[in-house]
Enzyme design. Structure first.
Site, PDB file in Angstrom:
ATOM      1  N   ASP A  72       0.808  -1.294   0.155  1.00 46.10           N
ATOM      2  CA  ASP A  72      -0.074   0.144  -0.046  1.00 46.10           C
ATOM      3  C   ASP A  72       1.272   1.194   0.332  1.00 46.10           C
ATOM      4  OD1 ASP A  72       0.755  -0.152   2.953  1.00 46.10           O
ATOM      5  OD2 ASP A  72      -1.036  -1.026   3.117  1.00 46.10           O
ATOM      6  N   ASP A  74       1.399   5.498   1.358  1.00 40.97           N
ATOM      7  CA  ASP A  74       1.019   6.027   2.346  1.00 40.97           C
ATOM      8  C   ASP A  74       1.438   7.056   1.999  1.00 40.97           C
ATOM      9  OD1 ASP A  74       0.090   3.719   3.899  1.00 40.97           O
ATOM     10  OD2 ASP A  74       1.780   3.673   4.454  1.00 40.97           O
ATOM     11  N   ASP A 148      11.314   3.910  12.683  1.00 40.24           N
ATOM     12  CA  ASP A 148      12.091   2.470  13.263  1.00 40.24           C
ATOM     13  C   ASP A 148      13.795   2.481  11.953  1.00 40.24           C
ATOM     14  OD1 ASP A 148      10.657   2.029  10.525  1.00 40.24           O
ATOM     15  OD2 ASP A 148       9.820   0.222  11.821  1.00 40.24           O
TER      16      ASP A 148
END
Ligand code: ATP
Ligand code: MG
Length: 452
Positions: A72, A74, A148
């Site tokens: 997907d 973002d 992260d």
């Protein structure tokens, strides 16, 4: 004179390099714009047109650079959710902890979030340092810092086709190196799930975890126990469906990270045949994922826990319990134990039960019962599961194939198969009626049952 030169040299060494992100062009990052979701491009264009910064971020950029198809897309932007929403016909603000906007285009949702600031001392944490709330907006640089891994902190501008890279993420990605942003121990304390993510990305990208990123994992693995069960479940599911599940599991075991997730995994993998069964299940899952097919979480968890169910089932049978009650007790005990660590959602565990409880029924193929089995909603999945058992040498492979053929056949063919099967002599030791199996042996041997 010489001292002047030395002084200049030293001062040049000590002066910090002008900071700022790397701006990397398409010839280096290699993203082909044609592989980028046109809806994600649209969201960025609209936002930029309104004067905001807007980039495609995170997993999509990472996957595009390595030539994988992103799951997907973002978008990260300087606009707040309230500023984003009115710019699109179908957009809704979601989330309580941190609001973001879902911009909807038919089947595709572009998750659009405002740049966030990284954690700071004032943030609310639990007693282990896990962040409970992170909801302050920030700028792009801060947004990169709170992510992260370096490879997950890349911003792709679909208009200029540049990648903005604050943490040498492109170089790490090209070198297949998983490197956490900031101090590893601190980042794992803030969110222990990052340890699992490191393992997953390493397996998925065939990458190695950088030593400083890897080193604290062994001692911090137990922090996983404090993560809410539902989040762990989601993460475990991602891990098992990333297309490299077996590699992930091996790595998790090596790092001691699986204890909080599948407490029985160690036991399972060490049992004779256990590893083979799990491996077969995961190989099939990986193959399906890589071929773009759907997979069922219930099937997967049923497979992971089966070995343990099977062992306990046999134990209860040995204690004299009849077939189904023995299986039932085995299933309950395994699921109870599992739930303590990582709750398997009820909608999955009820399917798992159905798959398991169908297994003893495959041993017989007598007209009426076969028809009843076919009508069960999990017949197909149970049949697939049976193939696994056959491949692992736990079930007669010819009979397993018969069931598979039956599952694939049309009604007419099914009727034929069931009729043909009824005409076959029963294999030795298989009674006509399952109830007879539990009867005590008669004192005098009865006349042999007629062969039908
Ligand atoms: P995939 O979707 O393939 O599992 P992803 O990297 O897109 O991988 P998501 O969970 O979709 O993972 O998260 C999107 C992005 O949000 C990540 O790329 C990363 O930048 C950031 N992110 C996600 N989880 C964390 C976390 N636990 N800590 C910090 N940043 C995170
Ligand atoms: Mg993602």
């Amino acid at each position: 004179m010489i001292t002047d030169t030395i002084k200049k040299f030293v001062s040049r060494l000590l002066t910090p390099k002008p900071t700022g992100p790397l701006r990397i062009g398409p010839e280096t990052h290699g993203i082909d714009r044609r592989n980028v979701s046109r809806h994600a491009i649209k969201v960025c264009e609209v936002l930029q047109h309104e004067g905001y910064e807007a980039y495609i971020v995170g997993g999509a950029v990472r996957d595009l650079i390595v030539g994988m198809e992103p799951k997907d897309f973002d978008v990260a932007t300087s606009a707040t959710p309230d500023q984003v929403r009115p710019l699109f016909r179908r957009a809704r603000i979601i989330g309580r902890r941190f609001q973001l906007v879902h911009v909807v285009f038919g089947q595709e949702i572009i998750e659009t979030s405002t740049f966030r600031a990284p954690a700071n001392e004032t943030q609310e944490t639990d007693e282990h340092g896990r962040i409970l709330r992170d909801n302050t907006f920030g700028n792009q640089e801060q947004d990169a810092e709170r992510r992260d891994f370096t490879m997950n902190a890349l911003f792709y501008d679909p208009v200029t086709e540049q990648v903005i890279d604050y943490h040498d993420g492109v170089a790490d990605l090209k070198a297949r190196r998983i490197r956490i942003i900031g101090d590893a121990a601190q980042r794992y304390r803030e969110d222990p799930v990052r340890m699992l993510r490191a393992v997953r990305f390493a397996a998925k990208l065939n990458a190695t975890i950088d030593p400083a990123t890897r080193e604290p994992i062994a001692t911090m693995a137990t922090l996983i126990n404090n993560v809410p069960a539902s989040r762990l479940f989601d993460e475990m599911l991602k891990l098992l469906t990333c297309g490299h599940a077996m590699d992930c599991l091996r790595q998790l075991r090596a790092d001691g990270l699986h204890h909080g997730l599948l407490p029985m995994l160690d036991v399972v993998l060490e049992q004779p045949g256990g590893e083979q069964f799990v491996e077969l299940a995961l190989e099939r899952t990986d193959a399906r994922v890589r071929a773009g097919k759907t997979i069922s979480p219930s099937f997967l968890f049923a497979a992971l826990l089966w070995q343990q169910v099977d062992v306990r089932w046999k134990q209860f049978l040995e204690q004299g319990e009849p077939t189904i009650p023995a299986l039932s007790q085995a299933v309950d005990s395994v699921l109870d134990e599992q739930t303590e660590k990582m709750a398997i959602q009820r909608r999955f565990s009820s399917d798992m039960r159905e798959i398991w409880f169908m297994q003893p029924r495959f041993e017989r193929r007598i007209g009426k019962t076969v028809y009843r089995m076919i009508e069960q909603p999990r017949f197909r999945a149970s049949c697939d599961f049976l193939q696994l058992r056959a491949a692992a040498g736990q079930f007669d492979s010819v009979l397993a194939q018969w069931w598979m053929d039956l599952a694939n056949a049309n009604d007419e063919k099914r009727a034929e198969m069931i009729e043909d099967a009824a005409a076959l002599p029963r294999p030795a030791g298989q009674p006509a009626d399952p109830a007879k199996r539990r009867r005590k042996p008669r004192r005098k041997p009865a006349a042999p049952p007629p062969v039908i």
